[in-house]
Write a protein that holds these residues in place. Structure first.
Motif, short mmCIF file in Angstrom:
data_model
loop_
_atom_site.label_atom_id
_atom_site.label_comp_id
_atom_site.label_asym_id
_atom_site.label_seq_id
_atom_site.Cartn_x
_atom_site.Cartn_y
_atom_site.Cartn_z
N TYR A 140 0.87 -1.18 0.00
CA TYR A 140 0.00 0.00 0.00
C TYR A 140 0.90 1.22 0.00
N GLU A 163 -4.68 4.92 6.28
CA GLU A 163 -4.14 4.62 4.93
C GLU A 163 -4.26 3.13 4.62
N SER A 184 -7.93 2.28 4.05
CA SER A 184 -8.37 2.77 2.74
C SER A 184 -7.89 1.86 1.62
N PHE A 185 -6.63 1.44 1.70
CA PHE A 185 -6.08 0.54 0.68
C PHE A 185 -6.88 -0.76 0.64
N GLU A 194 -9.91 -1.36 1.72
CA GLU A 194 -11.31 -1.21 1.32
C GLU A 194 -11.45 -0.84 -0.15
N LYS A 195 -10.36 -0.35 -0.73
CA LYS A 195 -10.37 -0.06 -2.17
C LYS A 195 -10.04 -1.30 -3.00
N ASN A 196 -9.21 -2.17 -2.45
CA ASN A 196 -8.69 -3.28 -3.25
C ASN A 196 -9.34 -4.63 -2.97
N ARG A 221 -13.07 -6.79 -1.51
CA ARG A 221 -14.51 -6.70 -1.28
C ARG A 221 -14.76 -6.76 0.23
N ASN A 280 -2.46 -3.62 -10.09
CA ASN A 280 -3.26 -3.12 -8.96
C ASN A 280 -4.00 -1.83 -9.26
N LYS A 281 -3.74 -1.23 -10.42
CA LYS A 281 -4.50 -0.02 -10.79
C LYS A 281 -5.97 -0.35 -11.01
N ASN A 282 -6.24 -1.64 -11.22
CA ASN A 282 -7.63 -2.07 -11.44
C ASN A 282 -8.31 -1.26 -12.53
#
Lengths: 393, 393
Positions: free
Chosen positions: A145, A257, A260-261, A263-265, A267, B165-167
């Motif tokens: 991250y 941080e 956030s990583f 929860e973005k990457n 499910r 990882n940019k998805n």
């Protein structure tokens, strides 16, 4: 059959090759067997050392963890534990004429801080959760991250349960699981056997399926020793021996941080009651201050033999100041579980009891679990087994 | 400052705790430094062994890989290589009074089949690709695919480049990279240092971003030793020593299961010219027969010191029969690159040359790369460096 003859003509024995010219071939099984977990769960250690004058085994079990091996006629030294060992994953080394070494015939090893140990399992209890079983297996990923707080990509290990791979859109709660001083993002996976524990508990229906995130907690390093751009120049050491101030509050204040990583990457269910945070030793310290500074983030908080020795801590830093005020705020914001576990032979036992007193003073709810023994992985694995079954239900 | 006083009162030195009660604390740096890569790339080894009578170092470098250490006044034995070592990742062990052991002060280790070795890097050449650099890092994942052919979940390691990882929906080509006999899904990641190599080549713009899939190639086992439900009862051994027939053709004929899993679970370009397959030793054998049986699947084929010794092979099995006919079919179907590399000190050198002769007989295009040295990881890492730069362009 022309083909068969042609290839037969080319055939040769790899065993005839000069040793220096080959790797990954010609491996021979060892003459001695070690360790051997006997039917009664006593354990026998053996090492061939015909020239040795003394051989000892040094392990992390409770009863006689250091013992002398006896030499047999053939230069093979041997020792059997006088009593069965409780079910567990154990580490040990030999000391041959005062030189520490692994068991040369045991290929199964684990690094703990800067030492490498031979390992074995004793089944029939907790150890059966640490072993691999024939159940669905989750993924284990090493990923990075980006931390704006330190301007670096930082490594973490992520476990996702087997059902995550169905890719059916289902979202999962997350346990953030933090390592101790001297550890890194490989400590919980390797010594805590997190994937095995989670796979096995899930297969038994004892836990909710969850993602386990194990970030690196040494804020002045990007990853485990050997996995940073310092390579082997960064040797494993206790976190307080790493150059740079590791108790500068950055890790705890920058923790969102990591969330956030994740929860973005992944499910992920992104609500408070779908987030847990727990850590052992220094990771317990990180857990306490991260949850105090972000009382809206975590529904479940677990301190495993938490490093609440605050010597040398700059308690004027925003990350560490006003503990009682922050505890009051945490109480106001609410949480599902505040779980504190410590061994009664652990030097940190009293410090953890004192934290509980602070919470008593504010009439805060928590659970204190006193176990036997000290500041050891056997306790931390046990705490993970217990704590994880309390989450997200 | 009441808080500060309270916590100060609880403070204590962890160093005072009894040893048996603690782990993961109190680690002390070693008194001797070993190994030390000197400024001129000679390497110095040291070990404290005051009672030893003989100490040797045994490494995998070419020039004097076995040498005696000399004892100094303080019981510290020492040896410096007479010449600089070429840039590489090296493995070594000590032999103290005929007992094989790791370097007790070097925490960096790798397992190769059933032996564990201490490791170090020498920079200034290839070794710089094997080290971690300050570049974007890809993910490394341990995951499981279901094999209908054997009715089991089987483990693989998957590297995805940092940009994955940019998805952003971008799809990637895939290199299927196969291990040798005695290896498993951890061999290429650990000994081949695949993530470091790919990260570094990609950062230099020398390769196309690609996914690297490293499946377990021992069809009678589900995963690496220690990661199957046999746990430590399955000790590392050469693949031909594992109970059950490992050359039964199932792995090669079931290979599309692996491709299907990858193409379902990752953002993958699913066309022939976006697929490469390569393998070392037994993995080269698997590569040859998988690509012969599925000539429509791979645009790029790489044999690294391929195990083309076919002794004991049942060449009537559909997986292995009619090699010349299948080569003809592969030629007809077409491919971008058929790349064969072998060390001229490798016992398999002639067998690889003979495969080339078969292709010559059919006027097939291929490249044969002859390198120095034998059946060793230094060659396989070099082949990966070279081969990966030829892919998907």
């Amino acid at each position: 059959m022309k083909t068969k003859r042609l290839f037969a003509a080319l055939a040769f024995s790899l065993a005839l090759l000069p040793v220096a010219a080959q790797q990954n071939v010609g491996f021979r099984a060892a003459r001695v067997q070690s360790p051997v977990v006997n039917a009664d769960n006593t354990v026998t250690f053996r090492i061939s050392a015909p020239k040795a004058r003394t051989v000892m085994v040094m392990g992390d079990w409770e009863n006689e963890p250091r013992a002398s091996l006896k030499e047999g006629q053939d230069g093979v030294w041997e020792y059997t534990t006088p009593k069965p060992l409780p079910s567990e994953m154990y580490t040990y080394r030999f000391m041959v004429d005062n030189v520490m070494m692994l068991d040369p015939v045991n290929a199964f090893t684990r690094r703990d801080v800067g030492n490498v140990f031979s390992t074995f399992y004793v089944g029939g209890g907790n150890g059966d959760y640490y072993k691999v079983r024939d159940v669905p297996h989750g993924n284990v990923t090493q990923t990075y991250y980006h931390s704006d707080a330190v301007g670096q990509d930082r490594r973490m290990t992520v476990y996702t349960p087997a059902c995550y791979n169905k890719n059916d859109g289902k979202k999962y709660p997350v346990l953030y699981l933090l390592h101790g001083s001297g550890g890194d993002e490989t400590a919980w996976p390797e010594l805590g056997l997190v994937a095995h524990v989670m796979d096995n508990l899930l297969a038994e229906g004892k836990i909710e399926p969850m993602i386990v995130v194990m970030p690196n907690g040494n804020i002045v390093k990007t990853a485990a020793p050997g996995e940073t751009s310092e390579n082997h120049d960064y040797k494993p050491m206790m976190s307080n021996q790493i150059e740079g101030n590791y108790k500068n509050g950055i890790y705890e204040t920058a923790f969102p941080e990591i969330i956030s990583f994740v929860e973005k990457n992944y499910r992920v269910k992104a609500d408070k009651n779908s987030r847990a945070i727990a850590g052992l030793s220094m990771g317990g310290f990180h857990t306490l201050f991260t949850s105090l500074n972000y009382p809206e983030k975590f529904g479940y908080i677990g301190l495993f033999s938490a490093g609440l020795n605050l010597t040398g801590l700059d308690m004027t830093l925003p990350a560490y100041n006003d503990i009682d005020g922050k505890l009051a705020n945490l109480k106001k914001k609410g949480y599902k579980l505040f779980w504190v576990a410590c061994g009664n032979a652990d030097g940190l036992f009293q410090a953890n009891k004192d934290l509980c007193k602070r919470m008593d003073n504010q009439d805060m709810k928590y659970e204190f679990v006193e176990t036997s023994r000290g500041h050891i992985w056997a306790n931390w694995r046990q705490y993970l087994l217990t704590f994880s079954q309390r989450l997200f239900k």
